[in-house]
Design an enzyme around this catalytic site. Structure first.
Site, PDB file in Angstrom:
ATOM      1  N   GLU A  60       0.808  -1.213   0.000  1.00 54.51           N
ATOM      2  CA  GLU A  60       0.000   0.000   0.000  1.00 54.51           C
ATOM      3  C   GLU A  60       0.847   1.271   0.000  1.00 54.51           C
ATOM      4  OE1 GLU A  60      -3.722   0.173   0.421  1.00 54.51           O
ATOM      5  OE2 GLU A  60      -3.572  -1.861  -0.363  1.00 54.51           O
ATOM      6  N   HIS A 100      -4.277   1.658   7.367  1.00 52.11           N
ATOM      7  CA  HIS A 100      -2.861   1.914   7.081  1.00 52.11           C
ATOM      8  C   HIS A 100      -2.173   2.387   8.365  1.00 52.11           C
ATOM      9  CE1 HIS A 100      -4.253   2.882   2.740  1.00 52.11           C
ATOM     10  NE2 HIS A 100      -3.711   1.680   2.753  1.00 52.11           N
ATOM     11  N   CYS A 108      -2.656  11.540   3.764  1.00 54.60           N
ATOM     12  CA  CYS A 108      -3.027  10.668   2.642  1.00 54.60           C
ATOM     13  C   CYS A 108      -2.824  11.368   1.312  1.00 54.60           C
ATOM     14  CB  CYS A 108      -4.485  10.238   2.755  1.00 54.60           C
ATOM     15  SG  CYS A 108      -4.756   8.793   3.794  1.00 54.60           S
TER      16      CYS A 108
END
Length: 440
Positions: free
Chosen positions: A175, A247, A368
Site C-alpha cells: 500500500e 494503514h 493521505c
C-alpha cells in the site's frame, strides 16, 4: 551530505471524486457511501493546502489524476463497443464495477509509491516503487498509470530508479508510503526506514484486511538497495486494524528524528522502538511522542485522523508543526491532547488545522493526500519541472478545476456518458498545464 528538501507531491483530486464506499476497513468511506460529493470543492481544498505549504517556504509538487473512468477495467470485464456503449452496459449489468472504474482514489498519493532518498540507497539513486494496492479492486487498477506518471516525472535513470509494482498476489500486498516512515537527523543525511506491515505472506486473519505484507516491504527494501542495518520491520497491531486503521499512517506519523504514534499502533511497541534506536545509532537520537489510549481512545484517533496529519519542519520554527484536519480540532479528546502537547517542550511545537473535508469524508486526511520525496538540488533540477508548483501554477490549476469540474456528483451521474467525457477533458487540461500531455 548534500542539501536536501522534503518535497510534498500531492495528488490532485480528480473530477470523478465520489463517495463510493468501496474501501473495506475504512470507516469514513463506508459511513458516507452514496452521499453527494463535490469534486470542485475537493480539488480546491487540496490545492489550497498545497498553497499553504508553498507560502510557508516548503517545496511543493503535484501528481495528476488518473484517467477515469478506467475503460481498461470495463473492457477486461467483457464490455465492448463505443465509450458510451461500455458505460451504459456496465451501468445496467454491474453498477458496482462501474463505480470502481470511476474511483478517484489516486488522490491519496501516500499510496502511490514507497520512496527511498538517495542518501539511504547504496547505488546513490532516489528510488520509487509503485504500490500494487492489490487488496481493493478499485485501487488495484491504478498502478500502471501511476508508474507511467512517475516515469514521466522521474525519468532520469542516472538519478532515479522507478520500479514497477510488485506481483499482484496477496503475498505481495503493498500500500505504499502509507505504511512507511523515514527517520533521520536532517533530510539530506542517511536515515532509518521503518516498514510497517499487517501480516506475513500466506497469513490470513478474521476481521478487516491487513493490507501490507512483510514480504512486500522486504522486497521494496532490497530493490531500493537499502542497508540492512538501517531498516526496521514493525508489525501493526491487529487491534488497530480491526478498529479501522487500515494503514499505519492512521495511527503513526514520523518526520526527521521524531515519531508520533498511538499507544496501540504496534504489536510490540517496545521492541519496535528499540529496533529503531539501534538502527539509528550514530545517525540521530530518536524522539517519541506517544498518545495514550486513556487520553485519546483509538476510535477518536481514527475518526479525527489525528495521525493522518503532516508532520513538518516549518521554515523559521524550532519545533515541528503538525498540519492536522479540522476534524482533529473538532474532536474533544484530540483537541485537548494537541493543546497539552504544544504547551510542553516536546518536539512538536504547533498544530495547524486545514480544511480537507471532502477527502476526509472518503477516509483520507492531509497525510493521505501527499507523497513525500526527499530530493537534493540536483534531483530537483533533473525531475520534470512542470509538476513543481508556484503560485501561478496553482492559480491555473484552480481555474481549470473551476471551469471543468462539477460541484455535485451522485451515483446516477456515473451512468451518463457525458460525465465520462467531462472527466476526460478536465484531465487533458490538467496534463497540458503540467506539461505531461504524453500521459493522455
Amino acid at each position: 551530505m548534500s542539501t536536501a528538501y522534503e518535497v510534498n507531491f500531492d495528488g490532485l483530486i480528480g473530477p470523478s471524486h465520489n463517495y463510493g464506499g468501496m474501501s473495506e476497513g475504512n470507516l469514513a468511506s463506508a459511513r458516507n457511501e452514496g452521499d453527494v460529493s463535490n469534486p470542485r470543492e475537493a480539488a480546491i481544498q487540496g490545492l489550497e493546502k498545497m498553497r499553504l505549504l508553498l507560502r510557508a517556504g516548503l517545496k511543493q509538487g503535484v501528481l495528476p489524476p488518473l484517467p477515469r473512468p478506467n475503460f481498461d477495467l470495463l473492457v477486461a470485464a467483457g464490455f465492448s463497443g463505443s465509450d458510451a456503449d461500455i458505460i451504459e452496459a456496465a451501468a445496467r449489468a454491474n453498477p458496482k464495477l462501474l463505480k470502481a472504474a470511476y474511483s478517484a482514489s489516486s488522490m491519496w498519493a501516500a499510496n502511490a509509491a514507497t520512496v527511498s532518498p538517495s542518501a539511504d540507497a547504496s547505488d546513490g539513486r532516489l528510488h520509487l516503487t509503485t504500490a500494487n494496492l492489490s487488496t481493493m479492486l478499485h485501487r488495484s487498477t491504478e498502478h500502471p498509470d501511476t508508474t507511467a506518471a512517475l516515469i514521466s516525472i522521474f525519468g532520469d535513470t542516472d538519478r532515479f530508479g522507478v520500479h514497477a509494482a510488485l506481483p499482484m498476489h496477496a503475498d505481495f500486498a503493498d500500500e505504499g508510503a502509507a505504511n512507511h516512515v523515514r527517520l533521520c537527523a536532517e533530510h539530506g543525511a542517511e536515515g532509518v526506514e521503518v516498514f510497517v506491515y499487517g501480516r506475513d505472506a500466506g497469513e490470513s486473519a478474521v476481521g478487516f484486511p491487513a493490507r501490507q505484507t512483510k514480504l512486500a516491504s522486504e522486497s521494496i527494501a532490497r530493490a531500493h538497495t537499502l542497508s540492512q542495518s538501517r531498516q526496521v520491520f514493525a508489525r501493526q497491531s491487529r487491534a488497530v486494524i480491526d478498529a479501522g486503521a487500515f494503514h499505519n499512517d492512521v495511527v503513526c506519523v514520523g518526520s526527521l528524528d521524531t515519531l508520533f504514534y498511538h499507544e496501540l499502533a504496534f504489536e510490540e511497541t517496545d521492541a519496535t522502538l528499540d529496533a529503531i534506536r539501534k538502527a539509528g545509532e550514530g545517525l540521530f537520537e530518536l524522539k517519541t511522542v506517544m498518545v495514550p489510549e486513556a487520553d485519546v481512545p483509538i476510535g477518536d484517533a481514527i475518526t479525527s485522523y489525528l495521525f493522518n496529519s503532516q508532520l513538518l519542519k516549518w521554515p523559521g520554527e524550532d519545533r515541528l508543526v503538525l498540519l492536522a484536519p479540522l476534524e482533529t480540532q473538532e474532536t474533544q479528546s484530540t483537541r485537548a491532547f494537541c493543546e497539552k502537547m504544544v504547551e510542553g517542550n516536546g518536539p512538536i511545537g504547533r498544530v495547524q488545522y486545514v480544511d480537507v473535508r471532502q477527502s476526509m469524508r472518503n477516509g483520507g486526511g492531509p497525510a493521505c493526500l501527499r507523497l513525500r520525496v526527499v530530493m537534493t538540488d540536483e534531483e530537483l533540477d533533473a525531475c520534470h519541472q512542470g509538476v513543481l508548483l508556484d503560485e501561478d501554477k496553482i492559480d491555473r490549476l484552480q481555474d481549470i478545476v473551476a471551469r471543468t469540474y462539477r460541484d455535485k456528483v451522485v451515483a446516477a451521474d456515473l451512468a451518463d456518458p457525458a460525465f465520462a467525457n467531462e472527466c476526460r477533458l478536465a484531465r487533458e487540461a490538467i496534463l497540458e498545464c503540467l506539461g505531461l500531455s504524453e500521459l493522455d
